[in-house]
Motif scaffolding. Structure first.
Motif, short mmCIF file in Angstrom:
data_model
loop_
_atom_site.label_atom_id
_atom_site.label_comp_id
_atom_site.label_asym_id
_atom_site.label_seq_id
_atom_site.Cartn_x
_atom_site.Cartn_y
_atom_site.Cartn_z
N SER A 30 0.82 -1.19 0.00
CA SER A 30 0.00 0.00 0.00
C SER A 30 0.86 1.25 0.00
CB SER A 30 -0.91 0.01 1.23
OG SER A 30 -0.14 0.05 2.40
N THR A 31 0.28 2.33 -0.48
CA THR A 31 0.96 3.62 -0.52
C THR A 31 0.09 4.65 0.14
OG1 THR A 31 -0.02 4.20 -2.65
CG2 THR A 31 2.06 3.00 -2.70
N GLY A 32 0.62 5.84 0.30
CA GLY A 32 -0.09 6.88 1.02
C GLY A 32 -1.39 7.30 0.39
N ASP A 33 -1.51 7.17 -0.92
CA ASP A 33 -2.74 7.63 -1.57
C ASP A 33 -3.66 6.50 -1.98
OD1 ASP A 33 -1.35 6.57 -3.64
OD2 ASP A 33 -1.41 8.34 -4.94
N GLY A 34 -3.36 5.28 -1.51
CA GLY A 34 -4.25 4.17 -1.78
C GLY A 34 -3.91 3.39 -3.03
N SER A 35 -2.86 3.78 -3.75
CA SER A 35 -2.50 3.04 -4.95
C SER A 35 -1.69 1.81 -4.59
CB SER A 35 -1.69 3.94 -5.89
OG SER A 35 -0.52 4.41 -5.25
N SER A 36 -1.52 0.91 -5.54
CA SER A 36 -0.75 -0.31 -5.32
C SER A 36 0.38 -0.38 -6.32
CB SER A 36 -1.64 -1.54 -5.47
OG SER A 36 -2.70 -1.51 -4.54
N PRO A 37 1.48 -1.04 -5.97
CA PRO A 37 2.63 -1.06 -6.84
C PRO A 37 2.44 -2.01 -8.02
CG PRO A 37 3.04 -2.43 -4.95
CD PRO A 37 1.70 -1.79 -4.73
N TYR A 52 -4.45 3.33 3.99
CA TYR A 52 -3.98 2.89 5.30
C TYR A 52 -3.86 1.37 5.39
CZ TYR A 52 -3.79 2.02 10.31
OH TYR A 52 -3.41 1.59 11.55
N THR A 53 -2.75 0.93 5.99
CA THR A 53 -2.51 -0.47 6.31
C THR A 53 -2.12 -0.57 7.77
OG1 THR A 53 -1.76 -1.04 4.08
CG2 THR A 53 -1.07 -2.49 5.85
N PRO A 54 -2.72 -1.45 8.56
CA PRO A 54 -2.31 -1.61 9.96
C PRO A 54 -0.81 -1.90 10.06
CG PRO A 54 -4.33 -2.80 9.55
CD PRO A 54 -3.84 -2.34 8.21
N SER A 55 -0.22 -1.50 11.15
CA SER A 55 1.23 -1.64 11.30
C SER A 55 1.67 -3.07 11.58
CB SER A 55 1.73 -0.72 12.43
OG SER A 55 1.09 -1.05 13.66
N SER A 56 0.74 -3.92 12.00
CA SER A 56 1.09 -5.31 12.29
C SER A 56 -0.08 -6.21 11.98
CB SER A 56 1.51 -5.46 13.77
OG SER A 56 0.42 -5.11 14.61
N GLY A 57 0.16 -7.52 12.03
CA GLY A 57 -0.88 -8.48 11.73
C GLY A 57 -0.81 -8.95 10.28
N LYS A 58 -1.67 -9.88 9.94
CA LYS A 58 -1.63 -10.45 8.60
C LYS A 58 -2.02 -9.46 7.52
CE LYS A 58 -2.20 -15.34 9.76
NZ LYS A 58 -3.00 -16.56 9.56
N THR A 59 -2.90 -8.51 7.88
CA THR A 59 -3.25 -7.48 6.91
C THR A 59 -2.00 -6.72 6.48
OG1 THR A 59 -5.42 -7.25 7.94
CG2 THR A 59 -4.72 -5.48 6.48
N ALA A 60 -1.16 -6.38 7.46
CA ALA A 60 0.10 -5.70 7.16
C ALA A 60 1.07 -6.64 6.44
CB ALA A 60 0.73 -5.17 8.44
N ASP A 61 1.15 -7.90 6.89
CA ASP A 61 2.08 -8.85 6.28
C ASP A 61 1.78 -9.04 4.79
OD1 ASP A 61 3.19 -9.15 8.78
OD2 ASP A 61 2.16 -11.05 9.22
N LEU A 62 0.50 -8.99 4.44
CA LEU A 62 0.09 -9.19 3.05
C LEU A 62 0.02 -7.88 2.27
CD1 LEU A 62 -2.74 -11.83 3.63
CD2 LEU A 62 -0.45 -12.25 2.71
N ASN A 63 0.43 -6.79 2.91
CA ASN A 63 0.40 -5.48 2.27
C ASN A 63 -1.00 -5.11 1.76
OD1 ASN A 63 3.19 -4.87 2.57
ND2 ASN A 63 3.64 -6.26 0.87
N LEU A 64 -1.99 -5.44 2.56
CA LEU A 64 -3.36 -5.13 2.20
C LEU A 64 -3.80 -3.80 2.80
CD1 LEU A 64 -5.01 -8.64 2.73
CD2 LEU A 64 -4.35 -7.57 0.56
N LEU A 65 -4.74 -3.17 2.14
CA LEU A 65 -5.30 -1.92 2.64
C LEU A 65 -6.49 -2.22 3.54
CD1 LEU A 65 -5.29 0.12 -0.70
CD2 LEU A 65 -3.49 -0.01 1.03
#
Length: 633
Positions: A82-89, A510-523
């Motif tokens: 995730s990026t600051g504006d919600g885009s994905s790489p 926004y992506t949480p700083s920890s947890g699987k959501t963060a591990d998977l780079n999900l928004l």
């Protein structure tokens, strides 16, 4: 309508101790209650659902139980960092503009499918709404909703301001807040109200930073968003730019032109935000919303500081309308005068002597210097440039998808909607009626059987509350829905049109700083306002709402009578709530927990009515805190 009584099962003393915040005028009373074991279960489930305890936003729920859905299943891509504006790489080719081989417009849904569609297209399903939709098609429903006259907030606000009650209201905004609760819950134009709310979270102009003397402009602003919800994006961004509410909020009302002699420069606030947040974002995008990258592999900036400076000159010389465009009417401080009349609600007008006549260069466009100010011509060039920019279609399309359907749409989904933004099929760019339809009728939105494990979004607190009121036919004894702000951390931590800044309550990237959501780079945008206190406050808030109602003197009451008829049959009651609230997405374990909790309340002969009501309350609360509900799939 059933009368809600204090319950021996739902205690009046909160199980969790939370620091209360002094309520705003006409806010919800602070007497919350929480059932012990249910609150504990809900807290754990809630944090798991949003990724706070290391779990991703996946709940393993089963399908809707409807008949097999025709058409080719979608093939969503893999979200990236995730990026600051919600885009994905990642770099992807521009997608095929064809939306899908199967047309969902002509599809007649079953009840669970109708419930799920209404949770995306409105603030939530109702029993009459589901029945009506299953007798029709998605496309026919959308056509009907597009034709329903808009429910307006300004008349309600004006009626309140004319009342004796407004004299003691320090903010002079309670009438507008009540109007939002009323229209969001009971307005016949349910789709328009839902889209207008989504737009208010993108084009943020918050009551939190508008003066208490801006009594009418917030109502006019939300009405303007509703008016443009099915219009054209180009008109929308012009109306936003000329709104006095936005002009005050982002400080371009009475924005002075530059003065080389004194070193004064034009205020750059709005010029920055209309690019960063409203139209093109920070980084260049492919049509599918993925990042374009330079030869060094890094994202490419969409604009520079020089672009901001050049664009800021365009937004000079605009100030209060509905008045003669003379010097004494120009200052922003004029808006601090009570009884400001229509200057708060009509578009800003040009005060030529304050508009920059120097050269204005931005985004590859140069407006040459002029001997005389031509502010509207400059504005037209600027807004046309933003409207036609290659980023605008994918940037806005992804945000609207996030607000209505899913936090992590595949690049293909974004690309299909962006293609409709570019061309509605009749050569029109920016047709929001077509864009909204594309968002809701895309295969990735409708084909439940083809959903990936990362599909869906965390329901934000305000949407949950309004869905509850809609689902159970909540009515106001007064008729005005006498409920104030719910933004206090002790309540929901969120309230419509009261975001703390132009960045809303949460960022789309926004992506949480920890947890699987963060591990998977999900928004997970809504997770930004989800933490232990907000979880406990939500449980306590909903417990009180279910138990005694909402608002001043419990003015807002739900109607549980359909559920009371099922209270003797726990399985039937669970099935009713499962369909109405979660679109049949409760898992077997959750259904068993709720059923057992219902069955644990005996129905005694001498207290049968109260016992049945307690069964319903418990079932409703447990459904409203279930992880399968908290994550909208």
């Amino acid at each position: 309508m059933s009368t809600i009584e204090p319950s021996s099962v739902l205690p009046e003393t909160p199980i969790f101790a939370v620091d209360t915040v002094a309520p705003d005028t006409a806010e919800i009373p602070e007497n919350h209650a929480s059932p012990g074991i249910l609150a504990t279960l809900a807290s754990a489930a809630f944090l798991a659902a949003c990724g706070g305890s290391g779990s991703t936003a996946v709940n393993g729920q089963t399908g809707t139980g409807s008949a097999a859905i025709p058409g080719t299943p979608g093939t969503p891509g893999t979200p990236g960092t995730s990026t600051g504006d919600g885009s994905s790489p990642g770099v992807s080719p521009a997608p095929d503009p064809v939306i899908a081989a199967f047309s969902w417009s002509s599809y007649q849904p079953a009840m669970p499918e109708a419930s799920r569609f209404l949770s995306q297209a409105t603030f939530g399903a109702t029993q009459p709404g589901m029945e009506s939709l299953t007798a029709s098609t998605y496309g026919a429903w959308l056509t009907q909703q597009f034709s329903i006259p808009q429910s307006l907030h300004l008349p309600n606000t004006d009626a309140y301001l004319a009342s004796d009650e407004a004299v003691t209201d320090p903010r002079q905004q309670v009438g507008f807040i009540r109007s939002m609760w009323k229209s969001f819950t009971a307005g016949p134009d349910a789709l328009r109200q839902r889209v207008a709310f989504a737009l208010s979270e993108i084009f943020v102009a918050s009551l939190s930073l508008l003066s208490g003397h801006q009594r009418r402009s917030p109502s006019a602003y939300l009405d303007m968003l509703g008016r443009n919800a099915f219009g054209n994006f180009r008109t929308l961004i012009e109306d936003v730019s000329l709104s006095p509410a936005m002009g005050v909020f982002l400080s371009h009302l009475a924005n002075e032109k530059e003065d080389p002699a004194t070193g004064r420069t034009a205020d750059e606030n709005y010029a920055r935000e209309i690019m960063q947040l409203f139209t093109i974002g920070l980084n260049q995008l492919n049509m599918d919303g993925t990042l374009k990258r330079g030869s060094d592999g890094q994202p490419i900036d969409t604009y520079t500081n020089a672009d901001i400076t050049g664009l800021a000159k365009v937004f000079t010389g605009f100030s209060w309308g509905a008045l003669p465009a003379i010097e004494k009417n120009y200052p922003a401080v004029l808006g601090l005068v009570k009884n400001a009349g229509d200057r708060e609600v009509v578009p800003m007008q040009v005060y030529p002597g304050h508009h920059s006549t120097s050269e204005k260069s931005f985004l590859g466009v140069t407006i040459p210097s002029n001997a005389a100010a031509d502010a509207m011509s400059d504005l037209t060039i600027a807004l046309d440039t933003l409207f036609l920019h290659a980023n605008t279609a994918p940037f806005f399309s992804k945000q609207l998808i996030q607000r209505l359907v899913t936090s992590n749409p595949s690049p293909a989904y974004v690309g299909r909607v962006a293609a409709v933004f570019v061309n509605n099929g009749a050569g029109v760019r920016g047709d929001l009626k077509a864009v909204v339809s594309a968002v809701l009728l895309d295969d990735e939105a409708r084909n439940f059987a083809a959903l990936t494990p990362v599909a869906g979004k965390l329901r934000e607190p305000v949407v949950r509350l309004i869905q509850w009121m809609r689902a159970f036919g909540a009515t106001s004894a007064d008729g005005r829905f006498l409920m104030g702000r719910t933004v206090s951390p002790a309540f929901l931590g969120q309230s419509p049109m009261i975001a703390p800044s132009v960045f809303n309550f949460f960022r789309p990237g926004y992506t949480p700083s920890s947890g699987k959501t963060a591990d998977l780079n999900l928004l997970a945008p809504e997770a930004q306002i989800t933490q232990e206190l907000s979880v406990v406050s939500y449980v306590n808030f909903m417990t009180r709402a279910i138990n005694v109602g909402l608002g001043d003197n419990n003015d807002i009451q739900p109607d549980f009578s359909p559920q009371l008829k099922l209270a003797d049959d726990p399985d039937a009651l669970v099935a009713n709530l499962n369909l109405l609230i979660t679109a049949n997405q409760l898992g077997a374990t959750t259904k068993a927990l709720i059923r057992d909790a219902i069955a644990s309340v005996p129905i005694a002969t001498d207290t049968a009515d109260r016992d049945r009501l307690n069964r319903v309350k418990i079932a409703v609360l447990m459904t409203m805190v279930a992880p399968e509900y908290l994550v909208q799939k």
